[in-house]
Design a protein around this motif. Structure first.
Motif, PDB file in Angstrom:
ATOM      1  N   ASP A   1       7.313  -4.719  -8.887  1.00 41.58           N
ATOM      2  CA  ASP A   1       6.188  -4.170  -9.649  1.00 41.58           C
ATOM      3  C   ASP A   1       5.722  -2.859  -9.033  1.00 41.58           C
ATOM      4  O   ASP A   1       5.396  -1.896  -9.723  1.00 41.58           O
ATOM      5  CB  ASP A   1       5.018  -5.169  -9.667  1.00 41.58           C
ATOM      6  N   ARG A   2       5.706  -2.819  -7.694  1.00 39.48           N
ATOM      7  CA  ARG A   2       5.254  -1.605  -7.007  1.00 39.48           C
ATOM      8  C   ARG A   2       6.194  -0.435  -7.315  1.00 39.48           C
ATOM      9  O   ARG A   2       5.758   0.688  -7.541  1.00 39.48           O
ATOM     10  CB  ARG A   2       5.220  -1.865  -5.497  1.00 39.48           C
ATOM     11  N   ALA A   3       7.502  -0.708  -7.322  1.00 39.94           N
ATOM     12  CA  ALA A   3       8.477   0.353  -7.630  1.00 39.94           C
ATOM     13  C   ALA A   3       8.289   0.849  -9.060  1.00 39.94           C
ATOM     14  O   ALA A   3       8.380   2.048  -9.330  1.00 39.94           O
ATOM     15  CB  ALA A   3       9.890  -0.162  -7.408  1.00 39.94           C
ATOM     16  N   ARG A   4       8.021  -0.090  -9.993  1.00 36.30           N
ATOM     17  CA  ARG A   4       7.812   0.321 -11.394  1.00 36.30           C
ATOM     18  C   ARG A   4       6.593   1.232 -11.505  1.00 36.30           C
ATOM     19  O   ARG A   4       6.613   2.251 -12.202  1.00 36.30           O
ATOM     20  CB  ARG A   4       7.625  -0.913 -12.290  1.00 36.30           C
ATOM     21  N   GLU A   5       5.527   0.838 -10.804  1.00 34.90           N
ATOM     22  CA  GLU A   5       4.293   1.611 -10.866  1.00 34.90           C
ATOM     23  C   GLU A   5       4.491   3.007 -10.265  1.00 34.90           C
ATOM     24  O   GLU A   5       4.120   4.026 -10.857  1.00 34.90           O
ATOM     25  CB  GLU A   5       3.199   0.842 -10.100  1.00 34.90           C
ATOM     26  N   LEU A   6       5.132   3.033  -9.069  1.00 34.98           N
ATOM     27  CA  LEU A   6       5.408   4.323  -8.426  1.00 34.98           C
ATOM     28  C   LEU A   6       6.328   5.175  -9.290  1.00 34.98           C
ATOM     29  O   LEU A   6       6.164   6.392  -9.384  1.00 34.98           O
ATOM     30  CB  LEU A   6       6.055   4.104  -7.056  1.00 34.98           C
TER      31      LEU A   6
END
Lengths: 280, 280
Positions: free
Chosen positions: A88-93
């Motif tokens: 999720d963090r990679a998607r957001e970044l």
């Protein structure tokens, strides 16, 4: 502490070499005719064959600078982005910096800390200790040979342990030649305050990473203060001038003229420790 | 935008050279036997004499890298700190960083902006555009020859206009040799994220500061993206390997093997513009 033209006294535990003497002449030669490197290739054997073809021998004190991309290819560090499930963090970044979330995921897996974000780029501290853009992951030329259609896009990670890669290459070549040599694994890094990329050493074997001139006398008999030269980085930068980029296909450069005492060094010696960092 | 291993597309108005071809071999030779440089010395004449003594000629495409300290000495950039009256701001900063207020005053006069402060060091944007510690002012070896007793301590400023200094040296040597050459004025800079100093170009004449590889094709026929090499900085770093420091007294290095098309370039080409700076 960052001192601009000078660097402060070494911290305890830092290793420095005092046995270097610069010859007044340095010669750098790119090895011609190396093939495109494939997973499983023995780089040391290919380098030895390249040296034989050019009629060059290896002598005590010679240094071979090997582009990290060649090492990564030999070590099969290809990643099919289609196989990467971004967090999720990679998607957001990825949304934030306008970059493929799978690529961001790969960068995060290689990084210990994010330093800065900008459009399409994450500047991170790599798990190997240095600060670089996108964790040094290469998205050009990154497909493995004979990749089946329908796979990819591909990325190429840095070598798992570039010091160890340099060491393996050095040991094999040393056994073949009986000469005490050094090996560097190089990459091209951008710089926070200056434009253009420069070669740096991300893997070091036998070559002093830093050259500690403190205690030597200057022309006027005073001790030189604060002078520690980034020896391995400067050799990598010099080699980059003759290695060119992929178009020339010259991933290995032979350097002669730097008299050094071989020892145990690491490219980590060149990374400023976080507690001395005024910027990251 | 800082891209680590890669640098983004050039901004309008940036000058890049596409006429560079790297030979597979680079040779760097420090000129021996140069005297300690004194104010008023004609560096170009001293270099020409040094080349004659070694039996070397100048050929088209040769580059001479001259240490900034030698240029500063020739140009008489010595400052007797006893003559400097520090401002209130310099006194305050001097107390804060534990440094002679007169030295701080000199740094402030050479700087357009303070980037970071640390014990004994101010990291500043120099009026010439680059970021460096203490504005590149040298406090070692900084006394002029035959300085009267009771004067000093002395500091040595960078050349007033290092591009112009490089240009003057190049023109004189070119007239003497009829060869189209390049000249760089080099200094040793520390780096925010890496330990040890590296040579950089602070003055450029005729040598492309940046080498723009964009648009060339890689081995696989795709266009190389984002690849701009800091050519002049890498030449300065290579030269630093053979120049050594003051102890060897080798302020001039002759570089052969880089085929470039001479043009109008400046060391300012290498300074990241403040609006692209993610760190300063």
């Amino acid at each position: 502490v960052f001192r601009g033209g000078k660097v402060t006294a070494a911290e305890p535990g830092e290793r420095h070499d005092r046995g270097i003497a610069c010859e007044p002449r340095l010669e750098l030669t790119a090895l011609p005719g190396l093939p495109v490197i494939r997973p499983g290739d023995d780089l040391a054997e290919l380098i030895a064959a390249g040296l034989r073809r050019t009629g060059m021998d290896l002598r005590h004190g010679d240094i071979l600078v090997v582009a990290s991309k060649a090492v990564s290819r030999a070590e099969g560090r290809f990643v099919d982005l289609a196989t990467i499930e971004p967090s999720d963090r990679a998607r957001e970044l990825g949304r934030e910096i306008d970059r493929d979330a799978r690529m961001v995921e790969l960068v995060l897996r290689e990084a210990s800390q994010i330093s800065r974000k900008a459009r399409e780029v994450l500047i991170v501290r790599h798990r190997l200790g240095f600060i670089s853009a996108n964790a040094g992951i290469d998205c050009s030329n990154a497909a493995p040979p004979h990749a089946p259609a329908g796979m990819g896009p591909w990325a190429l990670l840095l070598p798992e342990d570039p010091d160890a890669s340099a060491d393996r290459i050095r040991r094999t070549l040393q056994n073949l030649s009986n000469a005490e040599i050094g090996v560097l694994v190089s990459d091209s890094f951008g710089r926070p305050f200056r434009l253009g990329t420069v070669g740096v050493a991300i893997g070091v074997s036998a070559v002093p990473s830093l050259w500690d001139r403190r205690g030597e006398r200057d022309l006027f008999g005073r001790a030189l203060e604060h002078t520690i030269t980034a020896l391995a980085d400067q050799v990598a930068a010099a080699a980059d001038l003759v290695a060119g980029q992929a178009a020339e296909g010259r991933p290995v450069v032979h350097v002669r003229g730097l008299a050094f005492t071989p020892g145990e060094y690491s490219a980590k010696d060149l990374c400023r420790p976080p507690e001395q960092d005024l910027y990251a």
